[in-house]
Design a protein around this motif. Structure first.
Motif, PDB file in Angstrom:
ATOM      1  N   ARG A   1      -5.207  16.693 -14.268  1.00  0.00           N
ATOM      2  CA  ARG A   1      -5.089  15.230 -14.354  1.00  0.00           C
ATOM      3  C   ARG A   1      -4.111  14.728 -13.303  1.00  0.00           C
ATOM      4  NH1 ARG A   1      -5.086  10.390 -14.485  1.00  0.00           N
ATOM      5  NH2 ARG A   1      -5.213   9.013 -16.262  1.00  0.00           N
ATOM      6  N   GLN A   2      -4.554  13.773 -12.503  1.00  0.00           N
ATOM      7  CA  GLN A   2      -3.760  13.219 -11.408  1.00  0.00           C
ATOM      8  C   GLN A   2      -3.237  11.832 -11.764  1.00  0.00           C
ATOM      9  OE1 GLN A   2      -3.323  15.083  -8.436  1.00  0.00           O
ATOM     10  NE2 GLN A   2      -4.265  16.603  -9.734  1.00  0.00           N
TER      11      GLN A   2
ATOM     12  N   GLU B   1       6.293  10.231   4.106  1.00  0.00           N
ATOM     13  CA  GLU B   1       5.364  11.214   4.646  1.00  0.00           C
ATOM     14  C   GLU B   1       4.304  11.556   3.604  1.00  0.00           C
ATOM     15  OE1 GLU B   1       8.803  12.307   4.603  1.00  0.00           O
ATOM     16  OE2 GLU B   1       9.177  11.301   6.499  1.00  0.00           O
ATOM     17  N   ARG B   2       3.113  11.847   4.095  1.00  0.00           N
ATOM     18  CA  ARG B   2       1.997  12.171   3.213  1.00  0.00           C
ATOM     19  C   ARG B   2       2.182  13.550   2.608  1.00  0.00           C
ATOM     20  NH1 ARG B   2      -4.292  11.206   4.745  1.00  0.00           N
ATOM     21  NH2 ARG B   2      -5.118  11.721   2.718  1.00  0.00           N
ATOM     22  N   ARG B   3       1.952  13.649   1.306  1.00  0.00           N
ATOM     23  CA  ARG B   3       1.986  14.945   0.631  1.00  0.00           C
ATOM     24  C   ARG B   3       0.645  15.611   0.840  1.00  0.00           C
ATOM     25  NH1 ARG B   3       5.044  13.461  -4.914  1.00  0.00           N
ATOM     26  NH2 ARG B   3       7.097  13.368  -3.994  1.00  0.00           N
ATOM     27  N   LEU B   4       0.676  16.816   1.321  1.00  0.00           N
ATOM     28  CA  LEU B   4      -0.573  17.503   1.659  1.00  0.00           C
ATOM     29  C   LEU B   4      -1.206  18.178   0.456  1.00  0.00           C
ATOM     30  CD1 LEU B   4       0.444  18.997   5.090  1.00  0.00           C
ATOM     31  CD2 LEU B   4      -0.881  16.950   4.630  1.00  0.00           C
TER      32      LEU B   4
ATOM     33  N   GLY C   1       2.219   9.316  -6.071  1.00  0.00           N
ATOM     34  CA  GLY C   1       2.502  10.670  -5.614  1.00  0.00           C
ATOM     35  C   GLY C   1       1.764  11.132  -4.377  1.00  0.00           C
ATOM     36  N   PHE C   2       1.154  10.218  -3.617  1.00  0.00           N
ATOM     37  CA  PHE C   2       0.469  10.605  -2.386  1.00  0.00           C
ATOM     38  C   PHE C   2       1.408  10.574  -1.180  1.00  0.00           C
ATOM     39  CE2 PHE C   2      -3.134   9.981  -5.048  1.00  0.00           C
ATOM     40  CZ  PHE C   2      -4.130  10.766  -4.510  1.00  0.00           C
TER      41      PHE C   2
ATOM     42  N   LYS D   1       0.824  -1.195   0.000  1.00  0.00           N
ATOM     43  CA  LYS D   1       0.000   0.000   0.000  1.00  0.00           C
ATOM     44  C   LYS D   1       0.865   1.254   0.000  1.00  0.00           C
ATOM     45  CE  LYS D   1      -1.836   1.180   3.895  1.00  0.00           C
ATOM     46  NZ  LYS D   1      -2.680   1.174   5.087  1.00  0.00           N
ATOM     47  N   ARG D   2       1.865   1.298   0.852  1.00  0.00           N
ATOM     48  CA  ARG D   2       2.695   2.494   0.931  1.00  0.00           C
ATOM     49  C   ARG D   2       3.535   2.691  -0.326  1.00  0.00           C
ATOM     50  NH1 ARG D   2       1.360   0.962   5.691  1.00  0.00           N
ATOM     51  NH2 ARG D   2       0.877   2.417   7.340  1.00  0.00           N
ATOM     52  N   ASN D   3       4.022   1.590  -0.915  1.00  0.00           N
ATOM     53  CA  ASN D   3       4.748   1.697  -2.178  1.00  0.00           C
ATOM     54  C   ASN D   3       3.843   2.242  -3.277  1.00  0.00           C
ATOM     55  OD1 ASN D   3       7.196   0.798  -1.202  1.00  0.00           O
ATOM     56  ND2 ASN D   3       6.796  -1.334  -1.703  1.00  0.00           N
ATOM     57  N   LEU D   4       2.608   1.780  -3.312  1.00  0.00           N
ATOM     58  CA  LEU D   4       1.649   2.274  -4.299  1.00  0.00           C
ATOM     59  C   LEU D   4       1.403   3.769  -4.092  1.00  0.00           C
ATOM     60  CD1 LEU D   4      -0.420   1.742  -6.577  1.00  0.00           C
ATOM     61  CD2 LEU D   4      -2.083   1.256  -4.775  1.00  0.00           C
TER      62      LEU D   4
END
Length: 174
Positions: A25-26, A16-19, A9-10, A1-4
């Motif tokens: 387009r994401q 750390e989470r990108r805020l 780009g999350f 999950k974390r690798n995904l």
């Protein structure tokens, strides 16, 4: 999950989470598939969606894109309702209008919709590209997970793969 989450780009390289995420387009469309039926792709799709929604507190849209053999709606006990195929047929609809929202988590479910005789052709269309782009752009902080059919069973998975950013390929143990 974390690798995904890093790949789309999350999360940054440190985990750390990108805020903040830019509009437009994401890289937030994830396809879950397998080689053949019975390998656990729907199980993995549902658990990935729940894990992201509950543990990461991320907005998640779980889409049942296995049009020939849908299972997600039944798993959640939802009635028949418009879904992915209806979005392809009606440009006036939006995923948020026809998806079911969970009460205790930031999770929405979009069913498969009406059965299509030639689903592969519809998924390969320009209208499908518009629908997938809209799903990506609607909420920059949302992850959209597509539970797709197995790649050796139908051609729909190949058509869906053209529209997504990442593919999670489930392989049966042993």
């Amino acid at each position: 999950k974390r690798n995904l989450l890093r790949r789309i780009g999350f999360r940054n390289a440190g985990g750390e989470r990108r805020l903040g995420r830019k509009s437009g387009r994401q890289r937030n469309l994830v396809l879950v598939t397998s080689t053949q039926p019975g390998e656990g792709k729907t199980f993995c799709s549902i658990n990935l969606a729940r894990s992201l929604a509950l543990e990461e507190s991320m907005e998640v849209l779980l889409v049942d894109a296995d049009i020939p053999r849908p299972k997600i709606r039944a798993h959640f006990g939802l009635p028949e309702m418009p879904g992915l195929t209806d979005l392809l047929d009606d440009p006036a609809l939006s995923p948020d209008q026809i998806s079911a929202r969970a009460r205790q988590a930031p999770l929405s479910i979009l069913s498969e919709g009406a059965q299509l005789a030639r689903a592969s052709d519809r998924l390969a269309s320009a209208e499908a590209q518009r629908v997938f782009t809209e799903m990506s752009m609607r909420d920059p902080g949302r992850v959209v997970i597509f539970d797709a059919p197995p790649v050796l069973a139908t051609t729909e998975a190949i058509m869906l793969a053209r529209h997504v950013d990442e593919i999670v390929f489930v392989v049966q143990a042993d």
